[in-house]
Write a protein that holds these residues in place. Structure first.
Motif, PDB file in Angstrom:
ATOM      1  N   TYR A  60       0.725  -1.142   0.013  1.00 43.51           N
ATOM      2  CA  TYR A  60       0.033   0.157  -0.131  1.00 43.51           C
ATOM      3  C   TYR A  60       0.790   1.365  -0.110  1.00 43.51           C
ATOM      4  N   PRO A  78      -4.251   4.694   1.619  1.00 44.66           N
ATOM      5  CA  PRO A  78      -3.694   5.290   0.494  1.00 44.66           C
ATOM      6  C   PRO A  78      -4.786   5.886  -0.351  1.00 44.66           C
ATOM      7  N   GLN A 125      -7.020  -0.272  -1.468  1.00 45.98           N
ATOM      8  CA  GLN A 125      -7.253   0.303  -0.209  1.00 45.98           C
ATOM      9  C   GLN A 125      -7.011  -1.313   0.789  1.00 45.98           C
TER      10      GLN A 125
END
Length: 94
Positions: free
Chosen positions: A37, A82, A88
């Motif tokens: 991420y 993010p 996500q």
């Protein structure tokens, strides 16, 4: 007293090994999360917001980058990072 030593030593070794295993799992979780991420925008190739997450100190006892980590955690928990359009994390990952 001697009998107690025979019990205590293996117990302490067990506790220490559990602690090390937990630390290893936490390290793996951290690495996986950051790789998935964060690193594309905050790594060696690109530093959005002048943040390179892979170089932040994780030694919180020294406090060197604690304020930066607090900001990172706050932004992830708030859903700001993010950013939209990027994968996500799930609640379990957070």
């Amino acid at each position: 007293m001697c009998h107690l030593q025979h019990i205590t030593r293996p117990f302490l070794l067990l506790v220490a090994s559990i602690g090390l295993a937990g630390a290893a799992r936490a390290e793996e979780s951290y690495e996986a999360f950051v790789s998935k991420y964060c690193i594309a925008c905050h790594g060696p190739d690109q530093q959005e917001g002048e943040l390179r997450i892979d170089t932040l100190s994780r030694d919180f006892a020294l406090g060197g980058d604690t304020h930066r980590w607090a900001e990172v955690i706050e932004r992830v928990n708030a859903g700001d990072m993010p950013p939209e359009g990027e994968p996500q994390p799930t609640q379990e990952e957070i």
